[in-house]
Design an enzyme around this catalytic site. Structure first.
Site, PDB file in Angstrom:
ATOM      1  N   HIS A  43       0.864  -1.194   0.000  1.00 11.86           N
ATOM      2  CA  HIS A  43       0.000   0.000   0.000  1.00 11.86           C
ATOM      3  C   HIS A  43       0.897   1.239   0.000  1.00 11.86           C
ATOM      4  O   HIS A  43       1.151   1.829   1.050  1.00 11.86           O
ATOM      5  CB  HIS A  43      -0.895  -0.033   1.246  1.00 11.86           C
ATOM      6  CG  HIS A  43      -1.953   1.011   1.268  1.00 11.86           C
ATOM      7  ND1 HIS A  43      -3.220   0.800   1.744  1.00 11.86           N
ATOM      8  CD2 HIS A  43      -1.943   2.305   0.863  1.00 11.86           C
ATOM      9  CE1 HIS A  43      -3.933   1.899   1.639  1.00 11.86           C
ATOM     10  NE2 HIS A  43      -3.174   2.835   1.113  1.00 11.86           N
ATOM     11  N   GLU A  70      -2.506  -1.526  -3.273  1.00  9.93           N
ATOM     12  CA  GLU A  70      -3.609  -0.739  -2.729  1.00  9.93           C
ATOM     13  C   GLU A  70      -3.232   0.731  -2.685  1.00  9.93           C
ATOM     14  O   GLU A  70      -2.062   1.067  -2.475  1.00  9.93           O
ATOM     15  CB  GLU A  70      -3.879  -1.135  -1.273  1.00  9.93           C
ATOM     16  CG  GLU A  70      -4.232  -2.568  -1.045  1.00  9.93           C
ATOM     17  CD  GLU A  70      -4.606  -2.826   0.419  1.00  9.93           C
ATOM     18  OE1 GLU A  70      -5.291  -3.818   0.658  1.00  9.93           O
ATOM     19  OE2 GLU A  70      -4.207  -2.034   1.302  1.00  9.93           O
ATOM     20  N   HIS A 190      -8.137  -5.325   7.107  1.00  4.84           N
ATOM     21  CA  HIS A 190      -7.826  -4.309   8.126  1.00  4.84           C
ATOM     22  C   HIS A 190      -8.071  -4.875   9.516  1.00  4.84           C
ATOM     23  O   HIS A 190      -9.205  -5.144   9.897  1.00  4.84           O
ATOM     24  CB  HIS A 190      -8.595  -2.988   7.943  1.00  4.84           C
ATOM     25  CG  HIS A 190      -7.874  -1.853   8.619  1.00  4.84           C
ATOM     26  ND1 HIS A 190      -6.987  -1.038   7.946  1.00  4.84           N
ATOM     27  CD2 HIS A 190      -7.839  -1.454   9.904  1.00  4.84           C
ATOM     28  CE1 HIS A 190      -6.473  -0.162   8.793  1.00  4.84           C
ATOM     29  NE2 HIS A 190      -6.960  -0.403   9.993  1.00  4.84           N
TER      30      HIS A 190
END
Ligand SMILES: CC(=O)[C@@H](O)[C@H](O)COP(=O)(O)O
Ligand SMILES: NCC(=O)COP(=O)(O)O
Length: 237
Positions: A43, A70, A190
């Site tokens: 990410h 991401e 998450h």
């Protein structure tokens, strides 16, 4: 089967704290795949405080499982993803200074924007996923964007589950059912962890992939530290 994609941002964070190349993020990605992980997630953020854009390029030839990138589709991120062409891009509406991702897309408000971005990635044969809160109208909105998959933002579930509230799974299960009915693939991530992942998996139909970073790295430290202490003690005899 649900695929495990290991988010290696934390490895880059640890490396960056010393300025050198230890731990080496490419080697770590190779190792997690060797140990059986079915994907690698990064990410990159515009400030590159975790994974750097160059890391994302360096990983490309070494990730032979699913490569998931991401991020917020700002221009630099678009350019990066379009030139790497990973297996999947996951769009996350994170603010530049946010410590970590803290909300899903408002798929109704940003529908036209998401349609344009998703079309661009799909023209380049990159699978798309969008990060969403477990809200039914957001899943319907996601369908309208043309995305292949959604990623359910699991922070609330993880927090509530840690407090003993198993009911927190309900909106996720309902959204997963709707997503399946609409033909959307389902990812999640998450704060998923060894504590909550089995319960989550058992209650979410058709869960294709989870991306896990923070807890997985912390758990690896705890589960590995005894071994490493003993190796030091052995060498210090
Ligand atoms: C999209 C998401 O859920 C985040 O968990 C994120 O990918 C983690 O990134 P950081 O490790 O940089 O907080
Ligand atoms: N998409 C979620 C992710 O990649 C990892 O999130 P976390 O396990 O670091 O919270």
């Amino acid at each position: 089967m649900t695929k495990l994609s290991v988010n290696i941002n934390k490895i880059a964070t640890l490396r960056n704290s010393r300025g050198g190349d230890v731990p080496n993020v490419v080697q770590f990605a190779k190792d997690v795949q060797r140990f059986g992980a079915q994907g690698v997630t990064v990410h990159p953020r515009p400030d590159e405080r975790h994974i750097r854009y160059q890391d994302a390029y360096d990983l490309k030839p070494e990730v032979y499982t699913e490569y998931n990138i991401e991020g917020n589709p700002v221009d630099s991120f678009m350019k990066l993803v379009l030139s790497i062409k990973p297996t999947q891009v996951t769009l996350v509406p994170d603010a530049v200074n946010a410590i970590t991702s803290n909300a899903g897309w408002d798929t109704l408000k940003h529908k036209d924007f998401l349609i344009d971005i998703i079309n661009e990635f799909k023209r380049n044969d990159i699978r798309t996923s969008i990060f969403v809160d477990p809200v039914l109208k957001q899943i319907e909105g996601a369908k309208e964007t043309g995305t292949d998959r959604i990623e359910l933002y699991t922070e609330t579930f993880a927090h509530q589950y840690s407090l003993g509230n198993k009911e927190a799974i309900k909106p996720y299960a309902e959204c997963a059912q709707l997503a399946s009915k609409l033909g959307l693939g389902i990812n999640a991530g998450h704060d998923l962890s060894l504590d909550n992942i089995q319960f989550f998996k058992e209650n979410i139909p058709n869960l294709l992939e989870v991306s896990i970073g923070h807890a997985l790295i912390a758990e690896s430290l705890y589960l590995g530290v005894e071994n490493v202490i003993n190796m030091y003690l052995h060498k210090l005899k």
